[in-house]
Design a protein around this motif. Sequence first.
Motif, short mmCIF file in Angstrom:
data_model
loop_
_atom_site.label_atom_id
_atom_site.label_comp_id
_atom_site.label_asym_id
_atom_site.label_seq_id
_atom_site.Cartn_x
_atom_site.Cartn_y
_atom_site.Cartn_z
N LEU A 197 -54.96 4.53 -34.52
CA LEU A 197 -55.30 5.21 -33.28
C LEU A 197 -55.19 4.22 -32.14
O LEU A 197 -55.91 3.20 -32.13
N ASN A 198 -54.27 4.47 -31.20
CA ASN A 198 -54.01 3.60 -30.06
C ASN A 198 -53.69 2.17 -30.49
O ASN A 198 -54.16 1.20 -29.90
N GLY A 199 -52.90 2.01 -31.55
CA GLY A 199 -52.46 0.71 -32.00
C GLY A 199 -53.44 -0.04 -32.87
O GLY A 199 -53.13 -1.13 -33.35
N LYS A 200 -54.63 0.50 -33.11
CA LYS A 200 -55.62 -0.17 -33.94
C LYS A 200 -55.79 0.59 -35.25
O LYS A 200 -55.87 1.80 -35.25
N LYS A 239 -62.34 12.68 -33.06
CA LYS A 239 -61.39 12.81 -31.96
C LYS A 239 -60.47 13.98 -32.30
O LYS A 239 -59.86 14.01 -33.36
N LYS A 252 -52.70 11.84 -28.94
CA LYS A 252 -51.72 10.89 -28.44
C LYS A 252 -52.10 9.50 -28.94
O LYS A 252 -53.25 9.11 -28.90
N GLY A 253 -51.11 8.77 -29.43
CA GLY A 253 -51.35 7.43 -29.92
C GLY A 253 -51.86 7.37 -31.34
O GLY A 253 -52.23 6.30 -31.82
N ALA A 254 -51.90 8.49 -32.05
CA ALA A 254 -52.38 8.52 -33.43
C ALA A 254 -51.19 8.58 -34.38
O ALA A 254 -50.26 9.37 -34.19
#
Length: 116
Positions: free
Chosen positions: A111-114, A56, A63-65
């Motif tokens: 990444l995106n909360g995970k 990615k 975004k979100g990382a």
Amino acid sequence: MSTYAIIETGGQQLRVEPGRFYNIRHFVSLKPNELEQNTKILIYRVLMIRQESNIKIGHPWLKGAIVKGRILHSCLEKKIRIYKMISKKKTRRKLGYRQKSTRFIVDSIFLNGKEI
């Protein structure tokens, strides 16, 4: 292949992996008095994340990382010597200094909360 991320901090780009430690010249968001041992840090300037065969890439950042880590200690790097000489004027000048750096360890990459 393992999971890694490329982050931007301290004016340089680093390839970081969870569980490894790195030396950084300075953290922009932290003041020198906040650089104590076990201070938790979050790095949002993540340029790329690789997980197995999935890549990615952000434009310019993902975004979100988030890369989570903690500071181990502050240290001084090797001495840098600067020698200036003007041959016709017989002028010589020798300077040197030791760059301050901070060693931190990467705990996890999100990444995106995970967690990856």
